[in-house]
Design an enzyme around this catalytic site. Structure first.
Site, PDB file in Angstrom:
ATOM      1  N   CYS A 137      -4.476  -1.535   1.914  1.00 40.44           N
ATOM      2  CA  CYS A 137      -3.471  -2.563   2.221  1.00 40.44           C
ATOM      3  C   CYS A 137      -3.996  -3.702   3.079  1.00 40.44           C
ATOM      4  CB  CYS A 137      -2.267  -1.924   2.906  1.00 40.44           C
ATOM      5  SG  CYS A 137      -1.420  -0.721   1.862  1.00 40.44           S
ATOM      6  N   CYS A 457      -1.602  -1.553   8.921  1.00 37.97           N
ATOM      7  CA  CYS A 457      -2.208  -0.252   8.667  1.00 37.97           C
ATOM      8  C   CYS A 457      -2.713  -0.232   7.235  1.00 37.97           C
ATOM      9  CB  CYS A 457      -1.181   0.864   8.879  1.00 37.97           C
ATOM     10  SG  CYS A 457       0.268   0.716   7.793  1.00 37.97           S
TER      11      CYS A 457
END
Length: 473
Positions: A137, A457
């Site tokens: 991500c 994250c």
């Protein structure tokens, strides 16, 4: 809603209730979308002997729920559209671009270096090198910082970075047994050899290998990790639903208020022109409470309503050395300053990247949380966000897990993701990082701030944080 908030505050421990109270303040004070410009008095983060690297512009095509208007396209189509949108907005000469870096997660096998294919399709010079990076991500975060490195090292003056993801069409493989048989069959020379191989094929060979958003090292999906993380930090289902509702409500206000300046229209071949994100859907706490847990049944608290959804989209940014930007007549939007990457245990701390990265990047720059005017954090799950905020606000966690003497402190919600986030705007895995950075720049200008903090994250227990400084107006 007010009564539910009050009930939650009364029944949560003091360490948990602050988020709900701050949420109530943020909704009642929706004027934050039109905050008065405040004078800046802070020092610049410019460093002697270090090049100033600026964002000239950043754009993205609308982020859409997978299976909608982009469903028949390929990833390079979306990336090409974002690149063309950047070219249209900046009018930068294509032959001036020294390098192109793109992030992606689920790679289309036909265009494994999607950066190169998209660049050629967008009309960039075939002499301009391009490569693709992947870091879950935070793939476009990695693309940005790779661009920063190329410019800081003096290798380039102008770099285009971005990210893309198309979750509407992901690679689905044959089983390993079938793949092995097919490859061997391709090498067979005689009819007898081919028939012998074919005779060994069994029905179970035809079972496909479906992609899963799961950790290779733990075999656990990110949703399961989010559920366990929320439980570990005592984040209630109500808190998660309220935070998700906040995200959608603020995104809707930002969209209707014309604040999402990075969105560029995209004429989808054979379809209408897409002009806005389609995943923003303010609901009600009552409706959200009816949804069943999505991952851990029947007691989990993570649902479809408080999770980010599978999204198609692409982003692009134009980075330059400050000297080059000014020489070309551009007015930069922001400086990209210090950044860090972190990694933790992917089983129990998979989604705590922002908690670990934030104090490190602040210390690197000599700042505190109080110096930050704008926070843009990736919202994978509402539970993940709230768990990070609680971890950041915990001396016990800092001392026992981070080796720190005290907590860094939690961002105030009145400064936090006030134009919505991944829960509402969408999360094309490889493209979100650039959205976070350019949104921080736009918010700084709108709100009169100087420093923005971007954090996210990522799978593998990794994380990223970066400081964005408004360019002097």
């Amino acid at each position: 809603m007010t009564s539910m908030l009050a009930h939650t505050v009364r029944n949560l421990p003091a360490s948990s209730a602050w988020a709900v109270r701050a949420f109530a303040r943020s909704l009642s004070g929706s004027s934050q979308l039109h905050a008065a410009v405040q004078p800046k008095s802070k020092k610049t983060l410019s460093k002697s002997g270090v090049k100033n690297i600026v964002v000239v512009e950043g754009v993205r095509i609308p982020f859409l729920q997978s299976g909608t208007s982009y469903a028949d396209l390929m990833p390079h189509d979306l990336a090409r559209a974002a690149l063309q949108g950047l070219l249209n907005r900046t009018s930068v000469p294509k032959d001036v671009v020294d390098y192109i870096v793109y992030g992606t997660v689920i790679q289309e096998v036909k265009t494994s270096n999607v950066a190169r294919e998209a660049a050629l399709g967008a009309g960039f010079s075939d002499k301009t090198p391009a490569h693709t990076v992947t870091m879950a991500c935070i793939s476009s975060n990695q693309a940005m910082t790779t661009g920063i490195g190329l410019i800081a090292a003096g290798q380039c003056d102008v770099v285009v970075v971005g990210g893309v993801e198309l979750m509407s069409d992901v690679p689905i493989r044959h089983s390993r047994k079938m793949r092995k048989t097919m490859l061997t069959l391709n090498r067979a020379k005689t009819l007898g050899q081919k028939l012998a191989l074919i005779s060994k094929i069994r029905p179970n060979y035809f079972a496909p290998e479906l992609p899963a958003v799961a950790e290779f090292s733990t075999s656990e999906t990110m949703g399961h990790s989010a559920d366990r993380l929320a439980a570990a930090f005592a984040v209630s289902r109500l808190e998660q639903d309220e935070y998700a509702l906040r995200s959608h409500t603020l995104a809707k206000k930002a969209q209707e208020g014309g604040l999402l300046l990075d969105v560029v229209p995209f004429k989808v071949p054979g379809k209408d022109t897409v002009t806005k994100d389609n995943g923003i859907r303010p609901s009600s706490l009552e409706q959200m409470s009816k949804l069943k847990p999505a991952f851990i049944r029947p007691y989990g608290t993570v649902t479809a309503a408080n999770s980010s959804f599978l999204t198609d989209g692409a982003s692009a940014m134009l980075l330059m050395s400050e000297e080059k930007a000014l020489a070309m007549g551009y007015k930069p939007k922001a400086y990209l300053r210090d950044f860090v990457y972190v990694s933790q245990d992917p089983k129990d701390q998979l989604l705590l990247g922002p908690t670990y990265a934030t104090p490190k990047v602040l210390e690197k720059a000599g700042l505190t949380m109080a110096d930050i005017d704008v926070f843009e954090f990736h919202e994978a799950f509402a539970g993940q966000i709230l768990a990070n905020l609680k971890a950041m606000d915990s001396d016990w966690f800092a001392q026992n897990y981070m080796g720190r003497k005290s907590k860094v402190g939690a961002p105030p919600l009145e400064k936090f993701n006030t134009w919505g986030g991944s829960l509402s705007l969408g999360h094309p895995f490889g493209a979100t990082g650039c959205r976070l950075a350019i949104t921080a720049a736009h918010r700084l200008k709108k709100e009169g701030g100087q420093y923005g903090l971007v954090a996210a994250c990522a799978a593998g227990g990794q994380g990223h944080a970066m400081l964005v400084e408004l360019y002097p107006q």
